[in-house]
Motif scaffolding. Structure first.
Motif, short mmCIF file in Angstrom:
data_model
loop_
_atom_site.label_atom_id
_atom_site.label_comp_id
_atom_site.label_asym_id
_atom_site.label_seq_id
_atom_site.Cartn_x
_atom_site.Cartn_y
_atom_site.Cartn_z
N HIS A 85 0.83 -1.20 0.00
CA HIS A 85 0.00 0.00 0.00
C HIS A 85 0.86 1.25 0.00
O HIS A 85 0.57 2.21 -0.73
N GLN A 86 1.93 1.25 0.78
CA GLN A 86 2.83 2.41 0.80
C GLN A 86 3.53 2.59 -0.54
O GLN A 86 3.74 3.71 -0.99
N TRP A 87 3.88 1.48 -1.18
CA TRP A 87 4.47 1.59 -2.51
C TRP A 87 3.49 2.22 -3.49
O TRP A 87 3.85 3.12 -4.26
N LEU A 88 2.24 1.77 -3.45
CA LEU A 88 1.24 2.30 -4.37
C LEU A 88 0.99 3.79 -4.12
O LEU A 88 0.82 4.57 -5.05
N GLU A 89 0.96 4.18 -2.86
CA GLU A 89 0.76 5.59 -2.54
C GLU A 89 1.97 6.43 -2.98
O GLU A 89 1.81 7.55 -3.49
N THR A 90 3.16 5.89 -2.79
CA THR A 90 4.36 6.58 -3.25
C THR A 90 4.33 6.76 -4.77
O THR A 90 4.63 7.83 -5.31
N THR A 95 3.32 10.66 -9.48
CA THR A 95 2.62 11.14 -10.67
C THR A 95 1.86 12.43 -10.40
O THR A 95 1.92 13.38 -11.19
N GLN A 96 1.19 12.48 -9.27
CA GLN A 96 0.30 13.59 -8.99
C GLN A 96 1.05 14.89 -8.66
O GLN A 96 0.62 15.98 -9.07
N PHE A 97 2.18 14.77 -7.95
CA PHE A 97 2.84 15.98 -7.46
C PHE A 97 4.30 16.13 -7.89
O PHE A 97 4.82 17.24 -7.91
N ALA A 98 4.98 15.02 -8.20
CA ALA A 98 6.42 15.09 -8.49
C ALA A 98 6.66 14.96 -9.99
O ALA A 98 5.77 15.22 -10.79
N ASN A 99 7.85 14.54 -10.36
CA ASN A 99 8.24 14.52 -11.78
C ASN A 99 8.00 13.17 -12.44
O ASN A 99 8.57 12.88 -13.50
N GLY A 100 7.19 12.34 -11.81
CA GLY A 100 6.85 11.06 -12.42
C GLY A 100 7.83 9.95 -12.16
O GLY A 100 7.71 8.87 -12.75
N THR A 101 8.81 10.18 -11.29
CA THR A 101 9.76 9.12 -10.94
C THR A 101 9.84 8.97 -9.42
O THR A 101 9.54 9.91 -8.68
N ILE A 102 10.25 7.79 -8.99
CA ILE A 102 10.55 7.52 -7.58
C ILE A 102 12.05 7.27 -7.49
O ILE A 102 12.59 6.44 -8.22
N LYS A 103 12.70 7.98 -6.60
CA LYS A 103 14.14 7.78 -6.40
C LYS A 103 14.34 6.93 -5.15
O LYS A 103 13.86 7.29 -4.07
N LEU A 104 15.04 5.81 -5.29
CA LEU A 104 15.44 4.99 -4.15
C LEU A 104 16.83 5.46 -3.75
O LEU A 104 17.76 5.42 -4.55
N THR A 105 16.99 5.90 -2.52
CA THR A 105 18.24 6.54 -2.13
C THR A 105 19.25 5.53 -1.58
O THR A 105 18.93 4.37 -1.32
N THR A 106 20.47 6.01 -1.38
CA THR A 106 21.52 5.19 -0.81
C THR A 106 21.36 5.01 0.70
O THR A 106 22.18 4.37 1.34
N ARG A 107 20.28 5.57 1.27
CA ARG A 107 19.98 5.39 2.68
C ARG A 107 18.60 4.76 2.88
O ARG A 107 17.91 5.01 3.86
N PHE A 112 11.16 12.20 -3.77
CA PHE A 112 10.45 12.83 -4.87
C PHE A 112 11.22 14.07 -5.29
O PHE A 112 11.79 14.78 -4.45
N HIS A 113 11.19 14.36 -6.59
CA HIS A 113 11.79 15.59 -7.09
C HIS A 113 10.75 16.34 -7.91
O HIS A 113 9.83 15.75 -8.47
N GLY A 114 10.91 17.67 -7.97
CA GLY A 114 10.08 18.48 -8.84
C GLY A 114 8.75 18.92 -8.25
O GLY A 114 7.83 19.27 -8.99
N ILE A 115 8.62 18.93 -6.92
CA ILE A 115 7.37 19.33 -6.30
C ILE A 115 7.36 20.86 -6.12
O ILE A 115 8.27 21.42 -5.51
N ILE A 116 6.36 21.52 -6.64
CA ILE A 116 6.31 22.98 -6.52
C ILE A 116 5.77 23.36 -5.15
O ILE A 116 5.11 22.57 -4.48
N LYS A 117 6.05 24.59 -4.75
CA LYS A 117 5.74 25.02 -3.38
C LYS A 117 4.26 24.89 -3.05
O LYS A 117 3.91 24.49 -1.94
N THR A 118 3.39 25.19 -4.01
CA THR A 118 1.96 25.14 -3.72
C THR A 118 1.46 23.72 -3.46
O THR A 118 0.37 23.54 -2.93
N ASN A 119 2.24 22.72 -3.85
CA ASN A 119 1.86 21.32 -3.60
C ASN A 119 2.61 20.69 -2.43
O ASN A 119 2.38 19.53 -2.10
N LEU A 120 3.52 21.46 -1.82
CA LEU A 120 4.41 20.88 -0.82
C LEU A 120 3.65 20.37 0.40
O LEU A 120 3.84 19.23 0.84
#
Length: 574
Positions: A85-90, A95-107, A112-120
Motif C-alpha cells: 500500500h505504501q508503494w502504491l501511494e508513493t 505522478t500527482q505531485f512530483a516529476n513522475g519518478t521515484i528515487k530509491l536513495t543510498t539510505r 520525490f523531485h520536482g514538487i512545486i511550493k503550492t503542492n508541498l
C-alpha cells in the motif's frame, strides 16, 4: 579569551521556535516559488530541500525570470521496509505531485523531485496518511536508520529491523512544529516552554547517520556512518551488536581539514541495550560536537579530535554501565544478492537491479508500471537496499506465479542480467537538481559503465564484482571514498579518481588522479584492468590489487587521505 562564535545555522535553530521559523507564512506567500533562506535550512528538518532545475537556470536568468524552484521530499523508511500500500501511494504521489519518478536513495529512503511550493504541504500530508513521514529525513538530527534487508536470514533480519525501527522512533524529534505546519495539528498554547528531551533547542551540530548490519553482508556500509550496530549471531541466535562510531564520507575540495573517515569498532552491547546506546552516542555528539565550524561538525571529527578511547569512556559514563569487548565478525562484501532466494519459512525474495535507484517508465522498459501492478497483488513487502535497489520480499508460494508473470510481461524479470561492475555501481542524484553538484553523476555513470565494460569484456572480467561509485561533489552521498573505484566531481566533466577501497567497504580508497576529464577515464582504467586480469592472486579483489601493485598506497585515517601519492610504475597513461 572569548568563546568562538557559533556557526550561522546554530542561531537559525535557536531562533526557530523548535523548527517552526516562518515556514507556514512562507508557504502561504504565492508571489514566489521559493522560501526565505533561514526557512530553507529549517525545511530540511521536515524532510524537504529547496532546489531548482539547473539545466534551465541560465535561460531563465537571461529572460529575467525567477529560477525554476521546486522541492525534493525525502520519505523516511526505517530499515527500508514498505508495505505494498505504501508503494502504491508513493507511486501515486510521484505522478500527482512530483516529476513522475521515484528515487530509491543510498539510505533506504524514497525521494520525490520536482514538487512545486503550492503542492508541498499537500504532498507531505498525504505521505503521512500512508503511514509514512518525512520528519528528520534531513537536518541536524538522526536521519533514516538503515538496516540490512537480508532475506535469507529472516529471523535475524526481523530482530535487526525492529531495532532499527525502535531507534528511529526513539530519536525522532518531539517538536509539534511538524504536525502544526504540515498536518494542521492543533497549536497548543502553554506557559511552559516546549522541550526536546534528546536534542535540546539547538538539536545536533550536523546530521547523524545510523545503520545496522548483519554479517557477512556490509550492504549498509557501516564504516561510512556515524554510528553502526553489527549483529553478532551465535548458534543461529542474535546475541547482541558490536558498536562502531565515527564514520563519514564528506569532504571539501582544497580543505585538508575535511576528509572521509571509516568508523572504529569500540565495544559490544546486548539487544536490550541498543536503543539506549544509540541515544547516549547521540548525546555525546550533542554535547561535544563542534558548533562553531559546520565543516568540522560531523561526529567523525568529534571522534578524531578526542580519540575512540575517549568516546568509549564518555559513552560508558553516559550509559552508567560499560560496553562489553568487541566480538569477532567478518564482512565479505557490501553488494546486493540479486535474483530469487528462498528463506526457511518457504517465502521467496527477489532482488531487482534499479539503475541509479530511479524507478521510472521508458518506452522500452515500463518498470514503474510493472512494479505498480505487482504491488496491487503482492501480500509481502518491499525492501529498499542501501545500494539503491529493490527487493520484492516475502512472496508467498501462492503469489509467486502471478508475480513472475508480471515480471515477464513488463520486462523486469532479467533486470539483474548485467555486468558485475554495473550491479556494483552507485551514483548520487547530482545535476540538474542538487545545488551542491559540481559535475554529473546519476545521468553520466551509465555511459562510463558502458565504456568500461568493453575493457572488462576484453580481459575476461565481466563477472568480477568491482565496486564503482560516482558523486557530483565531495560530500560523498554515494559513498565513493570506500569503493574500489570512485569518481568525485571537481567541475563540469571533471572528476577526481580514487582507487583501492575495500571490497566490503572496510577501507578508504586513495586519490589516484586529480581533476581528470571524463574522456580520460577509460584510458586510465583499461591498462589497470588488463594488469589485474593477468597478475591478480586467486581471490584477490580489485581494490586490494591496486594497493599491492602500487597504483595507490593503503590510506590512513585523517587529513593524509588527501595527500596524493602517484606511483607511475604500472600506468601507461598519465
Amino acid at each position: 579569551m572569548s568563546e568562538k562564535k557559533l556557526s550561522a545555522n546554530e542561531y537559525i535553530k535557536i531562533d526557530s521556535n523548535y523548527l517552526r521559523g516562518t515556514i507556514a507564512e512562507g508557504l502561504a506567500d504565492l508571489s514566489t516559488g521559493s522560501m526565505v533562506e533561514d526557512d530553507q535550512q529549517l525545511l530540511k528538518f521536515h524532510g524537504t530541500y529547496q532546489q531548482d532545475d539547473r539545466d534551465i537556470r541560465a535561460g531563465r536568468r537571461k529572460h529575467k525570470l525567477e529560477k525554476a524552484f521546486s522541492f525534493m521530499i525525502r520519505i523516511r523508511v526505517p530499515g527500508g521496509v514498505a508495505t505494498p500500500h505504501q508503494w502504491l501511494e508513493t507511486d501515486r504521489l510521484a505522478t500527482q505531485f512530483a516529476n513522475g519518478t521515484i528515487k530509491l536513495t543510498t539510505r533506504q529512503a524514497f525521494q520525490f523531485h520536482g514538487i512545486i511550493k503550492t503542492n508541498l504541504k499537500r504532498t507531505i500530508a498525504e505521505i503521512n496518511q500512508a503511514a509514512m513521514d518525512t520528519i528528520a529525513a534531513c537536518g541536524d538530527v538522526n536521519r533514516n536508520v538503515m538496516c540490512n534487508p537480508n532475506p535469507y536470514l529472516s529471523e535475524i533480519h526481523a530482530q535487526a529491523l525492529k531495532a532499527a525501527q525502535d531507534i528511529s522512533a526513539h530519536l525522532t524529534p518531539q517538536t509539534r512544529a511538524y504536525h502544526e505546519i504540515w498536518l494542521d495539528g492543533e497549536k497548543i498554547e502553554s506557559s511552559e516552554e516546549e522541550v526536546e528531551p534528546i536534542y535540546g533547542k539547538t538539536y545536533l551540530p550536523r546530521k547523524f547517520k545510523i545503520t545496522i548490519a548483519v554479517p557477512p553482508s556490509n550492504d549498509v556500509d557501516i564504516y561510512a556512518n556515524c554510528l553502526s550496530f553489527i549483529a553478532i549471531v551465535e548458534d543461529g541466535k542474535l546475541v547482541g551488536y558490536n558498536v562502531a562510531v565515527g564514520g563519514g564520507m564528506g569532504s571539501t575540495h582544497g580543505n585538508e581539514a575535511t576528509y572521509p573517515r571509516i568508523a572504529d569498532v569500540i565495544g559490544f552491547c546486548t539487544p536490550e541495550q541498543v536503543v539506549d546506546v544509540a541515544e547516549k552516542v547521540v548525546l555525546v555528539q550533542r554535547d561535544f560536537g563542534d558548533r562553531t565550524d559546520r565543516k568540522h561538525s560531523r561526529f567523525k571529527y568529534t571522534v578524531d579530535d578526542h580519540g575512540p578511547d575517549w568516546i568509549l569512556a564518555k559513552l560508558n559514563e553516559y550509559l552508567g554501565y560499560e560496553l562489553g569487548p568487541v566480538r569477532d565478525f567478518k564482512f565479505e562484501d557490501n553488494g546486493d544478492r540479486y535474483g530469487w532466494v528462498e528463506d526457511a519459512n518457504g517465502n521467496s525474495h527477489l532482488t531487482l537491479f534499479i539503475a541509479g535507484g530511479r524507478v521510472l517508465d521508458t518506452p522500452t522498459y515500463p518498470m514503474r508500471t510493472g512494479l505498480r501492478e505487482i504491488a496491487k497483488i503482492h501480500d509481502g513487502d518491499f525492501r529498499l537496499t542501501a545500494n539503491q535497489n529493490l527487493i520484492i520480499a516475502n512472496v508467498s508460494p501462492e503469489k509467486r506465479p502471478e508475480i513472475e508473470k508480471l515480471l515477464e510481461q513488463y520486462g523486469i524479470k532479467d533486470s539483474h542480467l548485467q555486468s558485475a561492475l554495473r550491479l556494483s555501481s552507485l551514483a548520487c542524484v547530482a545535476l540538474p537538481t542538487c545545488a551542491l553538484a559540481l559535475a554529473e553523476a546519476e545521468r553520466f555513470l551509465p555511459t562510463v559503465l558502458t565504456d568500461l565494460e568493453e575493457s572488462l569484456e576484453e580481459n575476461g572480467l565481466r563477472h568480477d564484482a568491482i565496486t564503482i561509485r560516482m558523486t557530483g561533489c565531495p560530500n560523498g552521498c554515494a559513498r565513493p571514498f570506500i569503493s574500489e573505484i570512485g569518481f568525485v566531481g571537481r567541475g563540469p566533466d571533471h572528476y577526481n579518481l580514487y582507487l583501492g577501497g575495500g571490497h566490503a567497504g572496510q577501507r578508504l580508497s586513495k586519490l589516484y588522479r586529480e581533476n581528470i576529464a571524463s574522456s580520460q577515464i577509460k584510458p586510465l582504467l583499461a591498462p589497470i584492468f588488463s594488469h589485474y586480469a593477468k597478475e591478480r592472486n586467486d581471490g584477490e579483489r580489485f581494490g586490494d590489487f591496486c594497493i599491492r601493485a602500487g597504483y595507490v598506497v593503503a590510506t590512513v585515517q585523517g587529513p593524509d587521505f588527501l595527500k596524493n601519492i602517484k606511483p607511475e610504475a604500472f600506468t601507461s597513461n598519465n
